[in-house]
Design an enzyme around this catalytic site. Structure first.
Site, PDB file in Angstrom:
ATOM      1  N   ARG A 571      -4.103 -18.549 -13.275  1.00  0.00           N
ATOM      2  CA  ARG A 571      -2.975 -18.422 -14.371  1.00  0.00           C
ATOM      3  C   ARG A 571      -2.950 -19.808 -15.078  1.00  0.00           C
ATOM      4  O   ARG A 571      -3.006 -20.753 -14.415  1.00  0.00           O
ATOM      5  CB  ARG A 571      -1.600 -18.103 -13.378  1.00  0.00           C
ATOM      6  CG  ARG A 571      -1.671 -16.992 -13.107  1.00  0.00           C
ATOM      7  CD  ARG A 571      -1.718 -15.573 -13.653  1.00  0.00           C
ATOM      8  NE  ARG A 571      -0.699 -15.650 -14.866  1.00  0.00           N
ATOM      9  CZ  ARG A 571      -0.401 -14.544 -15.211  1.00  0.00           C
ATOM     10  NH1 ARG A 571      -0.928 -13.483 -15.127  1.00  0.00           N
ATOM     11  NH2 ARG A 571       0.880 -14.689 -16.458  1.00  0.00           N
ATOM     12  N   VAL A 572      -2.529 -19.752 -16.099  1.00  0.00           N
ATOM     13  CA  VAL A 572      -2.289 -20.891 -17.005  1.00  0.00           C
ATOM     14  C   VAL A 572      -0.818 -21.216 -17.507  1.00  0.00           C
ATOM     15  O   VAL A 572      -0.291 -21.995 -17.874  1.00  0.00           O
ATOM     16  CB  VAL A 572      -2.945 -21.105 -18.443  1.00  0.00           C
ATOM     17  CG1 VAL A 572      -4.508 -21.073 -18.145  1.00  0.00           C
ATOM     18  CG2 VAL A 572      -2.675 -19.672 -19.199  1.00  0.00           C
ATOM     19  N   ASP A 573      -0.040 -20.322 -16.819  1.00  0.00           N
ATOM     20  CA  ASP A 573       1.266 -20.526 -16.862  1.00  0.00           C
ATOM     21  C   ASP A 573       2.280 -20.645 -15.488  1.00  0.00           C
ATOM     22  O   ASP A 573       1.325 -20.929 -14.635  1.00  0.00           O
ATOM     23  CB  ASP A 573       2.040 -19.201 -17.619  1.00  0.00           C
ATOM     24  CG  ASP A 573       1.697 -17.967 -16.626  1.00  0.00           C
ATOM     25  OD1 ASP A 573       0.897 -17.980 -15.635  1.00  0.00           O
ATOM     26  OD2 ASP A 573       1.950 -16.703 -17.080  1.00  0.00           O
ATOM     27  N   ASP A 574       3.365 -20.561 -15.544  1.00  0.00           N
ATOM     28  CA  ASP A 574       4.030 -20.994 -14.291  1.00  0.00           C
ATOM     29  C   ASP A 574       4.232 -19.781 -13.266  1.00  0.00           C
ATOM     30  O   ASP A 574       5.304 -19.554 -12.870  1.00  0.00           O
ATOM     31  CB  ASP A 574       5.301 -21.469 -14.488  1.00  0.00           C
ATOM     32  CG  ASP A 574       5.270 -22.805 -15.198  1.00  0.00           C
ATOM     33  OD1 ASP A 574       4.265 -23.852 -14.723  1.00  0.00           O
ATOM     34  OD2 ASP A 574       5.987 -23.468 -15.932  1.00  0.00           O
TER      35      ASP A 574
END
Ligand code: WTA
Length: 707
Positions: A571-574
């Site tokens: 994932r590149v998000d939180d």
């Protein structure tokens, strides 16, 4: 070639969080367990020859044929999907002239996507009725393997399934459920969960399944968000040695919903009895609680089918994102059903007669698409498993596979890694001759686990199908097809499924070509994609279509190699991926902050040998509060109570202060690094810290490591 050193990985994260040229490493694998990740990743394995001699039926002769069909699905999507829809599903009425219409460009107007609009069908009819009508009523749909090995074994034929579905559906109608109403389901992974889902589908109600491990508060939030007046639940169940008192949690959730709404939101609870009342007493409130068996025995045995528009909602399923509360992802009837069915059919080379076993719980999307809708459309015989793979011991899965002669096994990398830990003897002691194909989902499978799965479990004769997809995509998007001539690469999810046009974009949203690294997006609509977020279409637009104009943004980073294979990098998000489960850092943080002693909290992922990622929480206490072991326990408990046990932090790190920029933003990349490296962390590991408002905070934080 990319080097898999940790520094590199760090730079990757940094570049994703900020505007820097992208340089992704292909490695999200579990580093400690996987020193040889990259040398392994460079290896490639043709789908084993033995697979084609042992398995008679194949949907595709070879890769040439498969590729031709893929090309057609891209060049002539309307014709392709129209043919598939007619071939795979039974329609009451075909759609009007257009197969698909859509807009993916937020600047041109609202985002939307419609498939087979005007077509009429019913998901339950396609999953069950039509098989019974065609004379397959006596075929087993589900072998239900309970928690205990020798007791607690049941099976449902398609006819038995239909009988229960019709009765439950009639009962729901009598209790006021109408087309479009959202019915909440909170149950363990038993066939009755599938029955409840299909009973809703039969009468056009939208089901909202809530995973049985979620807390009362999480359930209440979902009840409130979807305004569910009916809750189908269970008294309780055994999980390994433990008893889970589900009804008590359901009651607490209904109570919370009442307090929140100011009126009795949940008006009926239908309670399946799973446990001996002597083991688990449940209180039944006379005006709203009813036992499932009593409801079914008094219900009308027949229930008419509600013919739905292809674009009518089939279900809502909540999933975590980087901000705010979980989103209710909405899937519709026609497109989703078709997509779940054909991905199940082709990814697993499924043919009726095969016995298929997916270890996922129906509380997650994998259970929806690959325990309920996909397999049932394909008239599958399946095993549904309620227990845990290590109870009574680590041979359980292999014993189940032998007992039911399982052919295709679909599971998760985290489970493979946890069984690897027990050693090969547990596998070798069982007979696995029936297994022909092995598959995984949930996170990238590290090559070490891939090889173990292939060698120890599959005896080098089974394809390994690593499927990349999401709650939002409804079904598999990228996978290595189990077709003659396909070369598998451990650690890569392979190539796009029919109709899927993945693109890799850079920070600016520019499409990259050939070998490249960046954000994984999808360029064209596909039938199984989400249509909206329940009650908040703008959230759907801003989450998935705002980041990069014209594309669906998956939230995952990836690399595409010279052969066109995709390597997912996480994932590149939180969002933290714990054992294949999506957990929003914001949710865990707010659960921690809700505890009176906490002033501030920041949650980051940390590499974990078995789970892939663990949850690492930095906690700043309010003035006057002192760190202690009791408090640590209390905070973990608070998270369990607020969200559920899967979100319990692995580590709570006391933080006298958090590293922030001058504008007050927490610098999470620094927190990730300290979590990963601990006291060994050096200034050079931390990269650019010049924007920190108080640089000394870092040193202080490191000094609290392990305290
Ligand atoms: C991750 C589960 C790599 C990914 C079906 C995605 C994977 C998220 C894979 C979706 C895979 C799932 N390889 N990563 N084979 N499968 N993921 O919504 O980060 O629970 O975005 O759906 O899991 O999780 P979800």
């Amino acid at each position: 070639p990319l080097q898999c050193d940790r520094k590199r990985r760090f730079r990757v994260r940094k570049s994703l969080g900020r505007s820097r040229p992208l340089q992704l490493c292909s490695c999200t694998h579990v580093h400690q367990a996987d020193r040889d990740t990259h040398s392994l990743a460079e290896q490639s394995y043709p789908v084993p020859r033995e697979y084609f001699t042992r398995v008679q039926n194949h949907h595709f002769k070879d890769m040439e044929q498969y590729k031709r069909l893929y090309e057609r699905s891209i060049q002539q999507p309307e014709e392709f999907w129209s043919d598939m829809a007619k071939q795979v599903l039974s329609w009451k009425q075909l759609w009007e002239n257009q197969v698909c219409s859509y807009n993916f460009d937020i600047e041109k107007g609202p985002i939307f996507c419609e498939w087979f609009k005007g077509g009429k069908l019913n998901a339950c009819y396609n999953c069950v009725d039509r098989h019974v009508e065609a004379g397959y009523g006596d075929q087993v749909a589900y072998y239900a393997e309970g928690n205990e090995e020798s007791a607690d074994i049941r099976s449902y034929t398609y006819r038995e399934l239909l009988d229960s579905i019709e009765r439950l559906a009639s009962a729901l109608k009598v209790r006021g459920v109408k087309k479009g109403d959202v019915v909440a389901i909170y149950m363990p992974n038993i066939p009755e969960l599938a029955i409840a889902m299909l009973a809703c589908a039969r009468i056009g109600a939208v089901h909202s399944v809530v995973f049985g491990g979620f807390s009362a508060e999480s359930l209440a939030n979902r009840l409130i968000d979807a305004k569910s007046r009916i809750l189908i639940t269970c008294d309780g169940y055994r999980r390994g040695e433990k008893i889970v008192a589900l009804k008590a949690v359901a009651d607490a959730a209904a109570e919370l919903a009442r307090e929140n709404m100011g009126y009795e939101l949940v008006q009926h609870k239908i309670v399946y009895q799973k446990l001996d009342p002597k083991q688990n007493f449940v209180s039944m409130e006379s005006h709203m609680d009813e036992w499932w068996h009593e409801v079914l025995s008094t219900a009308k045995p027949h229930c008419d089918i509600e013919w739905m528009d292809a674009e009518d909602a089939l279900f809502v399923l909540y999933t975590s994102g980087s901000t705010g509360r979980p989103k209710g992802i909405v899937h519709t009837t026609g497109g989703y059903l078709l997509y779940a069915a054909i991905t199940h059919r082709y990814a697993f080379n499924y043919h009726p007669g095969d016995v298929y076993f997916c270890t996922a719980d129906c509380g997650w999307i994998t259970g929806h698409s690959y325990v309920v809708y996909g397999p049932l459309v394909n008239r599958a015989t399946q095993v549904i498993f309620e227990g845990v793979p290590t109870y009574p011991d680590a041979t359980r899965l292999w014993k189940i596979s032998a007992k039911y002669n399982v052919n295709q096994l679909y599971t998760a990398p985290t489970l493979i890694r946890s069984l690897m830990r027990y050693g090969e003897a547990y596998v070798k002691n069982s007979q696995r001759d029936s297994l022909t194909l092995l598959a995984t989902v949930g996170e990238p499978i590290n090559p070490e686990a891939w090889k173990w799965f292939s060698r120890e479990v599959g005896e080098n004769r089974c394809p390994i199908v690593d499927t990349w997809w999401q709650t939002e995509t409804g079904g598999h998007m990228i996978l290595p097809p189990p077709v003659q001539g396909f070369i598998q690469k451990p650690g890569s999810a392979g190539v796009p499924f029919f109709g899927i046009v993945p693109v890799v974009v850079n920070e600016k949203g520019e499409e990259l070509s050939g070998e490249c690294e960046g954000y994984l997006c999808i360029k064209k609509p596909w039938p199984g994609m989400l249509r909206t977020v329940l009650g908040d279409h703008s959230r759907m637009e801003s989450t998935y279509f705002k980041p990069f104009r014209g594309f669906y943004m998956s939230g995952d980073g990836c690399k595409r190699d010279k052969d066109g294979y995709y390597w997912l990098t996480g994932r590149v998000d939180d969002v933290i991926n714990v054992s294949g489960h999506r957990i929003g850092t914001a949710e865990v943080e707010s659960a921690l902050i809700a505890h009176g002693s906490v002033a501030e909290a920041a949650v980051v992922p940390v590499p974990h040998d078995i789970k892939g990622q663990g949850i690492y929480a930095y906690v700043t206490l309010r003035q006057g509060e002192e760190p202690s072991e009791e408090l640590r326990k209390a905070l973990k408990h608070a998270v369990r109570e607020h969200i559920g046990a899967i979100c319990t932090p692995d580590v709570i790190h006391w933080a006298p202060a958090l590293p922030k920029t001058r504008s007050g933003k927490i610098m999470r990349r620094i927190l990730r690094k300290i979590a990963e490296l601990g006291p060994k962390v050096t200034p050079s590991d931390l990269g650019d810290t010049s924007t920190l408002s108080e640089p000394q905070v870092v040193e202080l934080l490191v000094s609290y490591h392990g305290k």
